[in-house]
Motif scaffolding. Structure first.
Motif, PDB file in Angstrom:
ATOM      1  N   LEU A  79      -0.459  -9.714 -10.681  1.00 17.13           N
ATOM      2  CA  LEU A  79      -0.740  -8.496  -9.923  1.00 17.13           C
ATOM      3  C   LEU A  79      -0.895  -7.393 -10.965  1.00 17.13           C
ATOM      4  O   LEU A  79       0.062  -6.698 -11.310  1.00 17.13           O
ATOM      5  N   THR A  80      -2.099  -7.265 -11.489  1.00 21.38           N
ATOM      6  CA  THR A  80      -2.343  -6.300 -12.560  1.00 21.38           C
ATOM      7  C   THR A  80      -2.846  -4.963 -12.028  1.00 21.38           C
ATOM      8  O   THR A  80      -2.959  -4.005 -12.782  1.00 21.38           O
ATOM      9  N   ILE A  81      -3.146  -4.924 -10.724  1.00 10.39           N
ATOM     10  CA  ILE A  81      -3.654  -3.711 -10.085  1.00 10.39           C
ATOM     11  C   ILE A  81      -2.794  -3.403  -8.866  1.00 10.39           C
ATOM     12  O   ILE A  81      -2.371  -4.312  -8.142  1.00 10.39           O
ATOM     13  N   HIS A  82      -2.555  -2.133  -8.640  1.00  8.62           N
ATOM     14  CA  HIS A  82      -1.808  -1.680  -7.461  1.00  8.62           C
ATOM     15  C   HIS A  82      -2.642  -0.584  -6.807  1.00  8.62           C
ATOM     16  O   HIS A  82      -2.855   0.479  -7.396  1.00  8.62           O
ATOM     17  N   GLU A  83      -3.175  -0.874  -5.623  1.00  3.22           N
ATOM     18  CA  GLU A  83      -4.098   0.064  -4.978  1.00  3.22           C
ATOM     19  C   GLU A  83      -3.636   0.412  -3.569  1.00  3.22           C
ATOM     20  O   GLU A  83      -3.166  -0.460  -2.833  1.00  3.22           O
ATOM     21  N   HIS A  84      -3.771   1.671  -3.223  1.00  4.82           N
ATOM     22  CA  HIS A  84      -3.546   2.136  -1.856  1.00  4.82           C
ATOM     23  C   HIS A  84      -4.883   2.510  -1.226  1.00  4.82           C
ATOM     24  O   HIS A  84      -5.650   3.284  -1.814  1.00  4.82           O
ATOM     25  N   LYS A  85      -5.135   1.945  -0.059  1.00  5.26           N
ATOM     26  CA  LYS A  85      -6.315   2.287   0.732  1.00  5.26           C
ATOM     27  C   LYS A  85      -5.855   2.981   2.011  1.00  5.26           C
ATOM     28  O   LYS A  85      -4.679   2.928   2.374  1.00  5.26           O
ATOM     29  N   ALA A  86      -6.794   3.608   2.692  1.00  4.34           N
ATOM     30  CA  ALA A  86      -6.502   4.213   3.990  1.00  4.34           C
ATOM     31  C   ALA A  86      -7.639   3.898   4.948  1.00  4.34           C
ATOM     32  O   ALA A  86      -8.765   3.633   4.529  1.00  4.34           O
ATOM     33  N   THR A  87      -7.318   3.886   6.231  1.00  8.24           N
ATOM     34  CA  THR A  87      -8.312   3.601   7.269  1.00  8.24           C
ATOM     35  C   THR A  87      -8.238   4.651   8.368  1.00  8.24           C
ATOM     36  O   THR A  87      -7.145   5.040   8.793  1.00  8.24           O
ATOM     37  N   ASP A  88      -9.392   5.102   8.799  1.00 12.18           N
ATOM     38  CA  ASP A  88      -9.521   5.918  10.007  1.00 12.18           C
ATOM     39  C   ASP A  88      -9.997   4.975  11.097  1.00 12.18           C
ATOM     40  O   ASP A  88     -11.161   4.568  11.114  1.00 12.18           O
ATOM     41  N   ALA A  89      -9.085   4.591  11.993  1.00 12.33           N
ATOM     42  CA  ALA A  89      -9.402   3.574  13.000  1.00 12.33           C
ATOM     43  C   ALA A  89     -10.495   4.032  13.953  1.00 12.33           C
ATOM     44  O   ALA A  89     -11.302   3.220  14.415  1.00 12.33           O
ATOM     45  N   GLU A  90     -10.524   5.337  14.254  1.00  8.51           N
ATOM     46  CA  GLU A  90     -11.527   5.838  15.190  1.00  8.51           C
ATOM     47  C   GLU A  90     -12.932   5.797  14.579  1.00  8.51           C
ATOM     48  O   GLU A  90     -13.895   5.373  15.216  1.00  8.51           O
ATOM     49  N   LYS A  91     -13.018   6.201  13.317  1.00 11.94           N
ATOM     50  CA  LYS A  91     -14.338   6.235  12.665  1.00 11.94           C
ATOM     51  C   LYS A  91     -14.692   4.909  11.997  1.00 11.94           C
ATOM     52  O   LYS A  91     -15.819   4.737  11.521  1.00 11.94           O
ATOM     53  N   LYS A  92     -13.718   3.986  11.945  1.00 13.86           N
ATOM     54  CA  LYS A  92     -13.934   2.668  11.350  1.00 13.86           C
ATOM     55  C   LYS A  92     -14.378   2.783   9.884  1.00 13.86           C
ATOM     56  O   LYS A  92     -15.297   2.097   9.438  1.00 13.86           O
ATOM     57  N   ILE A  93     -13.715   3.676   9.149  1.00  8.77           N
ATOM     58  CA  ILE A  93     -14.023   3.801   7.726  1.00  8.77           C
ATOM     59  C   ILE A  93     -12.736   3.648   6.914  1.00  8.77           C
ATOM     60  O   ILE A  93     -11.647   3.963   7.389  1.00  8.77           O
ATOM     61  N   SER A  94     -12.871   3.166   5.672  1.00 13.81           N
ATOM     62  CA  SER A  94     -11.730   3.025   4.766  1.00 13.81           C
ATOM     63  C   SER A  94     -12.074   3.666   3.431  1.00 13.81           C
ATOM     64  O   SER A  94     -13.245   3.747   3.052  1.00 13.81           O
ATOM     65  N   TRP A  95     -11.046   4.109   2.710  1.00 12.31           N
ATOM     66  CA  TRP A  95     -11.275   4.718   1.406  1.00 12.31           C
ATOM     67  C   TRP A  95     -10.042   4.518   0.521  1.00 12.31           C
ATOM     68  O   TRP A  95      -8.957   4.217   1.005  1.00 12.31           O
ATOM     69  N   LYS A  96     -10.244   4.677  -0.780  1.00 14.82           N
ATOM     70  CA  LYS A  96      -9.169   4.498  -1.766  1.00 14.82           C
ATOM     71  C   LYS A  96      -8.366   5.783  -1.897  1.00 14.82           C
ATOM     72  O   LYS A  96      -8.928   6.875  -2.025  1.00 14.82           O
ATOM     73  N   LEU A  97      -7.033   5.648  -1.894  1.00 18.23           N
ATOM     74  CA  LEU A  97      -6.154   6.790  -2.096  1.00 18.23           C
ATOM     75  C   LEU A  97      -5.706   6.907  -3.546  1.00 18.23           C
ATOM     76  O   LEU A  97      -5.728   7.983  -4.132  1.00 18.23           O
ATOM     77  N   THR A  98      -5.264   5.797  -4.124  1.00 18.06           N
ATOM     78  CA  THR A  98      -4.783   5.801  -5.502  1.00 18.06           C
ATOM     79  C   THR A  98      -4.826   4.378  -6.043  1.00 18.06           C
ATOM     80  O   THR A  98      -4.701   3.410  -5.281  1.00 18.06           O
ATOM     81  N   ARG A  99      -4.994   4.250  -7.370  1.00 21.26           N
ATOM     82  CA  ARG A  99      -5.133   2.929  -7.980  1.00 21.26           C
ATOM     83  C   ARG A  99      -4.479   2.941  -9.369  1.00 21.26           C
ATOM     84  O   ARG A  99      -4.762   3.825 -10.178  1.00 21.26           O
ATOM     85  N   ASP A 100      -3.616   1.971  -9.610  1.00 23.06           N
ATOM     86  CA  ASP A 100      -2.947   1.801 -10.894  1.00 23.06           C
ATOM     87  C   ASP A 100      -3.421   0.478 -11.492  1.00 23.06           C
ATOM     88  O   ASP A 100      -3.129  -0.588 -10.957  1.00 23.06           O
ATOM     89  N   GLU A 101      -4.145   0.546 -12.598  1.00 23.96           N
ATOM     90  CA  GLU A 101      -4.692  -0.666 -13.210  1.00 23.96           C
ATOM     91  C   GLU A 101      -3.829  -1.175 -14.358  1.00 23.96           C
ATOM     92  O   GLU A 101      -4.219  -2.110 -15.067  1.00 23.96           O
ATOM     93  N   ASP A 102      -2.631  -0.599 -14.520  1.00 23.76           N
ATOM     94  CA  ASP A 102      -1.685  -1.075 -15.523  1.00 23.76           C
ATOM     95  C   ASP A 102      -0.446  -1.670 -14.864  1.00 23.76           C
ATOM     96  O   ASP A 102       0.645  -1.673 -15.433  1.00 23.76           O
ATOM     97  N   PHE A 103      -0.616  -2.184 -13.683  1.00 15.34           N
ATOM     98  CA  PHE A 103       0.492  -2.765 -12.924  1.00 15.34           C
ATOM     99  C   PHE A 103       0.762  -4.157 -13.492  1.00 15.34           C
ATOM    100  O   PHE A 103      -0.149  -4.960 -13.648  1.00 15.34           O
ATOM    101  N   ASN A 104       2.003  -4.443 -13.810  1.00 12.59           N
ATOM    102  CA  ASN A 104       2.307  -5.694 -14.511  1.00 12.59           C
ATOM    103  C   ASN A 104       3.355  -6.497 -13.737  1.00 12.59           C
ATOM    104  O   ASN A 104       4.459  -6.750 -14.216  1.00 12.59           O
ATOM    105  N   PHE A 105       3.010  -6.876 -12.526  1.00 14.66           N
ATOM    106  CA  PHE A 105       3.870  -7.740 -11.714  1.00 14.66           C
ATOM    107  C   PHE A 105       3.205  -9.111 -11.590  1.00 14.66           C
ATOM    108  O   PHE A 105       2.058  -9.303 -12.005  1.00 14.66           O
ATOM    109  N   ARG A 106       3.929 -10.063 -11.024  1.00 18.05           N
ATOM    110  CA  ARG A 106       3.323 -11.331 -10.641  1.00 18.05           C
ATOM    111  C   ARG A 106       3.776 -11.671  -9.224  1.00 18.05           C
ATOM    112  O   ARG A 106       4.907 -11.376  -8.837  1.00 18.05           O
TER     113      ARG A 106
END
Length: 422
Positions: A79-106
């Protein structure tokens, strides 16, 4: 151990990952260990948890306990990336909130990790089908006698040791004997959980869709926020996808000693219908195609003031019940075990009190802050209010507010106790 010195003996109550980890750490410290576990055999699945994330320190500790350290790497996914997404259920759209590409979990499957740890122990030390009944201290408080019921025969036996390790989970009966007024704190939400095995249908519409919606599956821990709800999603070894969906809900009435609820077909049907309204269709379909989803009721507890009494010590969820939002439960359990082992090795049996005091001094402040931070993360992601800020709204969140969602903001996130010399 110096010649002529008696070897210490520990009785560990609870044979889950915290208890098994303690067995490894205490054997490494030169102690004799007995682990009492009420289930009848080695688990092949995970009734109370499916996937988990291991941080770098926990991995190093686990590897030190295995005869072949690379076994852990082989049985987990990065798990080298940690990303938060969000969804607007009414508009049926999703977008990225924040992303960490130095995440070092497994990412590990609970049963796979457990099997690795168990197989690396002397098989005779785990007493299966032994239900803890009670304990008592000797008059000089130097010895502890543990009574346990052998479920296969109905017999009651006593085991005498120098140390009782309470690894009996968030509903710990040993902790309750010292803190009779202690109560778990309901977090305000329950979590639907499941694991979809797609090893036989890698090219199905559902899998193609979910990998298009979450293109970094296989190396990314996704958190997906909706309106006053959130979910987690990541891939496990052997073509499995682990998902968790948190739902704000009045506290349910639990039966027995588990925080896992049995679910009916009707409950699953309603959950599927709600998923269609809340999540993108790819995620809703993944949920629908998962067999045997279950519910964890999410609890934590206000931090304890102490972790040991005489020669009784708390570890794991018995010491610090926590919500899953910080991915800390298993990692804290492994670290508890390692620190306890090092303290016992450092001080020796003749200075057991000092050993337990140092364990408490090292672990209590760290675990306490991490429990409270995980609680805060859960409330933020569920859109619940906090004393010092308004409820998090993915549609209007600032960049700073989004950054607060990242796991690397957890106190002591990458710290290792100097005692461990890792």
């Amino acid at each position: 151990m110096e010649e002529g010195k008696r070897k210490g003996k520990a009785v560990v109550v609870g044979g889950s990952i915290a208890g098994i980890s303690c067995a490894h750490a205490l054997i490494g410290a030169g102690w004799e260990v007995v682990v009492l576990e009420k289930t009848s055999a080695l688990p092949t699945g995970s009734p109370t948890g499916a996937g988990l994330g291991l941080d770098p320190l926990a991995r190093k500790l686990i590897e030190s306990w295995l005869p072949q350290p690379d076994l852990l790497h082989q049985s987990t996914l990065p798990l080298t990336i940690h990303e938060h997404k969000a969804t607007d259920a009414e508009k049926k759209i999703s977008w990225k909130l924040t992303r960490d590409e130095d995440f070092n979990f497994r990412a590990a499957y609970w049963a796979d990790l457990y099997t690795l740890l168990y197989n690396a122990l002397p098989q005779s030390i785990v007493f299966w089908a032994h239900s803890f009944l009670s304990f008592s201290l000797s008059d000089d408080k130097s010895r502890v006698t543990v009574k346990t019921k052998v479920l296969t025969t109905g017999d009651t036996i006593s085991i005498v040791g120098d140390l009782l390790v309470a690894a009996d989970g968030c509903l710990s009966s040993i902790r309750q004997s010292f803190l009779p007024d202690f109560k778990l704190r309901y977090s305000g939400n329950c979590a639907w959980r499941g694991v979809l095995d797609f090893s036989n249908n890698e090219n199905s519409e559902a899998i193609i869709g979910i990998k298009a919606a979450y293109p970094d599956l296989g190396r990314c821990l996704y958190f997906h926020l909706g309106s006053r709800t959130h979910s987690a999603l990541y891939e496990l070894l052997n073509k499995r996808i682990n998902w968790i969906w948190y739902i704000n809900h009045p506290e349910p009435e639990l039966k027995g000693t588990s925080v896992t609820m049995k679910v009916s077909n009707e409950m699953v049907k309603k959950m599927h219908e709600l998923a269609e309204k809340v999540w993108p269709r790819e995620f809703a379909r993944l949920i629908r195609e998962t067999k045997d989803p279950f519910i964890n009721v999410i609890y934590d507890a206000d931090p304890l003031e102490k972790l040991c009494w005489d020669n009784v010590v708390l570890v794991g969820d018995a010491a610090h019940p926590t919500t899953p939002h910080g991915l800390r439960s298993t990692n804290m359990s492994v670290l508890d075990a390692a620190v306890l082992g090092k303290c016992l090795e450092k001080w020796g049996l003749e200075n057991l009190t000092s050993a337990l005091e140092e364990y408490q001094c090292v672990r209590l402040p760290v675990a306490s802050e991490q429990v409270l931070h995980s609680r805060r993360l859960g409330r933020i992601k569920q859109g619940l209010p906090l004393p010092d800020r308004h409820a998090f709204d993915p549609k209007n969140a600032t960049a700073d507010e989004c950054e607060e969602l990242q796991l690397k903001k957890i106190p002591y996130f990458s710290d290792a106790p100097s005692l461990l010399s890792i």
